[in-house]
Each structure stands twice: as structure tokens, then as C-alpha cells.
Design a protein around this motif. Structure first.
Motif, short mmCIF file in Angstrom:
data_model
loop_
_atom_site.label_atom_id
_atom_site.label_comp_id
_atom_site.label_asym_id
_atom_site.label_seq_id
_atom_site.Cartn_x
_atom_site.Cartn_y
_atom_site.Cartn_z
N PRO A 64 0.81 -1.22 0.00
CA PRO A 64 0.00 0.00 0.00
C PRO A 64 0.85 1.27 0.00
O PRO A 64 0.49 2.26 -0.64
CB PRO A 64 -0.81 -0.09 1.30
CG PRO A 64 -0.66 -1.46 1.78
CD PRO A 64 0.58 -2.03 1.20
N ILE A 65 2.00 1.23 0.69
CA ILE A 65 2.83 2.43 0.77
C ILE A 65 3.43 2.75 -0.60
O ILE A 65 3.61 3.90 -0.96
CB ILE A 65 3.95 2.21 1.83
CG1 ILE A 65 3.83 3.26 2.93
CG2 ILE A 65 5.33 2.27 1.25
CD1 ILE A 65 4.77 3.04 4.09
N LEU A 66 3.70 1.72 -1.39
CA LEU A 66 4.30 1.94 -2.71
C LEU A 66 3.27 2.33 -3.76
O LEU A 66 3.52 3.18 -4.60
CB LEU A 66 5.01 0.67 -3.18
CG LEU A 66 6.46 0.47 -2.75
CD1 LEU A 66 6.99 -0.81 -3.39
CD2 LEU A 66 7.32 1.65 -3.16
N CYS B 127 -0.47 2.85 -3.31
CA CYS B 127 -1.70 3.61 -3.09
C CYS B 127 -1.40 5.09 -3.09
O CYS B 127 -0.67 5.57 -2.23
CB CYS B 127 -2.36 3.21 -1.78
SG CYS B 127 -3.14 1.62 -1.89
N LYS B 128 -1.95 5.78 -4.04
CA LYS B 128 -1.69 7.21 -4.12
C LYS B 128 -2.76 8.00 -3.36
O LYS B 128 -2.47 8.93 -2.65
CB LYS B 128 -1.64 7.66 -5.59
CG LYS B 128 -0.43 7.11 -6.34
CD LYS B 128 0.85 7.85 -5.96
CE LYS B 128 2.01 7.48 -6.86
NZ LYS B 128 2.61 6.18 -6.52
N GLY B 129 -4.00 7.61 -3.52
CA GLY B 129 -5.08 8.38 -2.93
C GLY B 129 -5.47 7.88 -1.56
O GLY B 129 -4.74 7.13 -0.94
N LYS B 130 -6.62 8.35 -1.08
CA LYS B 130 -7.13 7.87 0.20
C LYS B 130 -8.18 6.81 -0.08
O LYS B 130 -8.68 6.70 -1.18
CB LYS B 130 -7.76 9.03 0.96
CG LYS B 130 -6.74 10.10 1.29
CD LYS B 130 -7.39 11.36 1.82
CE LYS B 130 -6.29 12.39 2.08
NZ LYS B 130 -6.82 13.69 2.48
N ILE B 131 -8.51 6.05 0.97
CA ILE B 131 -9.59 5.08 0.79
C ILE B 131 -10.90 5.86 0.82
O ILE B 131 -11.22 6.52 1.79
CB ILE B 131 -9.57 4.02 1.91
CG1 ILE B 131 -8.24 3.26 1.88
CG2 ILE B 131 -10.73 3.06 1.75
CD1 ILE B 131 -8.11 2.22 2.96
#
Lengths: 247, 107
Positions: B25-27, B29-33
Motif C-alpha cells: 500500500p505504501i508503494l 496507493c496514491k489516494g485515500k480510501i
């Protein structure tokens, strides 16, 4: 570390390392207890050390040792248990990634991701402004060293401890879990609700012999956790937009 | 019981799960959930996991149910009045130790 000299990044590796020291000290008694559990479950010192340093999670370690003691032989079961216990990191990672400096390199993200823990996340989110990669890696490094030191001490001293001390140490991880739950439950009605449902489910499943006969303790934990969280998310969805995830 | 050899494989597999859950997820995921349901679920899971890990096992965590119950209550009180995680953990352990010593006198 060269960032220490740069004016644009006043918070470098060493500052992070120092800020992580209290977390590191906190890990030592907990990891000593974890390692004692591992050795008592019959693991050798080397494997206990590997378990601590490869998983880097006291909750996960305890769950893994419980599975081992329960006679679990399926590696998939170990993986599922660890996944459920740690899926919260998806949330942590996403919220903290919003605070990274733009130029953070992939290897720095990977390293910080591996070093990240609940406490480091909680600490870093309290800091204001963008977080420099070297600061974050420093903040992640000292707790890992503390974790390793505690695991080593625990693995080595198990046989020397009087029974009275190791009996009392048996409760330390549970006390830590309580110290995580109670303040959050005090603050938030929805967390109180989820904790209550999990508690009731856990007691009910414990009391029904048919369930106990067919399900491992770890399945009971997973089912209780998923069901109560689903009910909580359904009845009390978090309304606010943004990244307000408080531990 | 699993052999130590196989448990080492289990450790490596669990290590892989940990790294995947922490790093992917750190690599990527750009946005928020955006989905409140998923966000709420992920926020509640740790508390639910810890609760079901504590109950009922805490009562068998020391050499007697009585000392464990004393520890359980002490930990809740200490945490409720706002003591830090380390203070709660260490004080509870000390309280259980003292309780067990006292209990021995009455045996």
C-alpha cells in the motif's frame, strides 16, 4: 544521513533515531515476554530470534506461537492469521504516505514500510508537516534495535527465570493489548461497540463445546474480529473524509 | 506438532505476508480510501482482534485464574486513567507478581 547538514531538512536520521528511543525502550519488556513464550513453546534460541526479527510484531508473534502450540501444520493458516491481524497496516500505510516528501525514493518507502509499527505510525502522525525520508527511517531504526535486543534477552534468559517471574510475565502482552484498547474505547463510541461485540462473540464461542471442538483458537479470533468489525463498519461507518485515523 | 524446520518455513511465509501488507500500500496507493465501509472495517479490526485475543485467554496467562483476574482489572484501571502502554504492561506484571507472592502465604 547527509540530510542532517541540509537546512531544508532539519529533521534527519539521527533526530528520528533519538525520537524512536522511547518506543525502543517500550519494546524491550514486551519482546522479552514474547521470546520467553517462544522458547517455552520449544523453539531453539536461533528460531526464536528469527521469529522476532522476521515478523517484527508482538501480536503476530504471539498468534504464531499459539498456532504452533495448538498443533497447526498448515502454513496457509499461519499466513491468513498474520494477514488478518495486520491488515490494519493498509490503512496506516495509506495515511502516512500522504505525509511523505514528494522526492521519497521507492527503496526508502520499502524500508520505512518494513520498519513501520503501530507506535511509529502513531508518533509520526503527530509530527507536523512533511516527513523527511531520513527522519522516518531513523524513527524506524531504533525501535527495531530495541525489538531485537528484547528478543535476544528473552531467548537467553528463559531458562534462568524463576517460575514466579515467568508466571507474572505471562500477562504482560495482554496488559499491553488492554492498554491499546481502553484509551481508544474511552474516546470512541463505535470502538466501544466493536470491542463489546467481539467480547460477547468470543465468550459465546468459547462456551459452545461444538464450536471449540471444530475450530482452532485462531479461527475463533479471526471470525470474532471480522464479524464484529463488519457489524461496526455497517452500523457506525466513519463519516469524516480525510486521514483521521487515531490509534 | 510442526517440526522446527517447517516452522522456519512458516516464519518466512509470515514474513512475506508482513512485508506485503506493510509495503504494497505504501508503494502503490496514491489516494485515500474513499469507501467508508472499508475504511471503518480496517480501523475496527485491530481492536476486535486484540479483544478476542484477550478474552478468554488472559485468564489462563498466569499460574492462577485469581492472579490473572487481578491483573486484568489492574490493566483496565491503569489504562483507563491514562497510563502509557509501557507503564500499564510493567505495572500489571508487577501487580500479578505481588498477588501471586501473597497468595502463596495463604496456601
Amino acid at each position: 544521513m547527509e540530510n542532517c547538514t541540509s537546512l531544508a531538512k532539519p529533521k534527519g536520521f539521527m533526530k528520528g533515531f533519538k525520537d524512536g528511543m522511547p518506543i525502543a525502550l517500550g519494546y524491550i519488556p514486551i519482546t522479552i515476554a514474547c521470546a520467553i513464550m517462544a522458547i517455552k513453546a520449544g523453539l531453539s534460541i536461533g528460531v526464536s530470534e528469527l521469529l522476532g526479527s522476521a515478523l517484527y510484531t508482538s501480536t503476530g508473534q504471539k498468534a504464531a506461537i499459539d498456532l504452533l502450540k495448538g498443533g497447526e501444520t498448515s502454513i496457509i493458516m499461519y499466513m491468513i492469521t498474520l494477514f488478518v491481524i495486520n491488515c490494519r497496516y493498509v490503512l496506516f500505510s495509506i495515511s502516512i504516505a500522504q505525509r511523505f516528501e514528494k522526492d521519497m525514493k521507492p527503496w526508502q518507502k520499502i524500508l520505512f514500510g518494513i520498519l513501520n509499527t503501530d507506535e511509529i505510525f502513531g508518533f509520526a502522525m503527530k509530527e507536523k508537516g512533511a516527513l523527511s525520508p531520513s527522519y522516518l527511517i531513523g524513527l524506524g531504526t531504533s525501535p527495531y534495535i530495541g525489538f531485537f535486543i528484547g528478543t535476544t534477552i528473552g531467548s537467553l534468559v528463559t531458562d534462568l527465570l524463576p517460575v514466579s517471574v515467568s508466571s507474572a510475565l505471562g500477562i504482560i502482552l495482554f496488559a499491553m493489548f488492554i492498554a491499546i484498547i481502553v484509551p481508544a474505547a474511552k474516546e470512541s463510541k463505535s470502538i466501544r461497540f466493536v470491542v463489546f461485540i467481539a467480547l460477547v462473540l468470543s465468550v459465546v464461542m468459547e462456551c459452545i463445546p461444538a464450536i471449540k471442538a471444530y475450530l482452532d483458537a485462531s479461527w475463533i479470533i479471526i471470525i470474532c474480529a471480522i464479524v464484529s468489525s463488519l457489524v461496526g463498519a455497517w452500523l457506525f461507518p466513519i463519516k469524516e473524509e480525510g486521514e483521521d485515523i487515531v490509534l | 506438532m510442526m517440526s522446527e524446520q517447517n516452522f522456519i518455513y512458516a516464519i518466512l511465509a509470515m514474513c512475506g505476508v508482513m512485508i506485503a501488507v506493510k509495503v504494497i500500500p505504501i508503494l502503490f496507493c496514491k489516494g485515500k480510501i474513499k469507501n467508508n465501509f472499508i475504511k471503518s472495517f480496517l480501523e475496527y479490526v485491530p481492536f476486535a482482534v486484540l479483544t478476542s485475543m484477550i478474552i478468554p485467554e488472559i485468564f489462563h496467562s498466569t499460574s492462577s485464574v485469581i492472579s490473572a483476574t487481578i491483573g486484568f482489572i489492574a490493566a483496565i484501571i491503569l489504562a483507563y486513567v491514562g497510563q502509557s502502554l509501557v507503564v500499564v504492561a510493567l505495572s500489571t506484571t508487577l501487580i500479578v507478581f505481588i498477588a501471586e507472592q501473597i497468595m502463596q502465604w495463604f496456601r
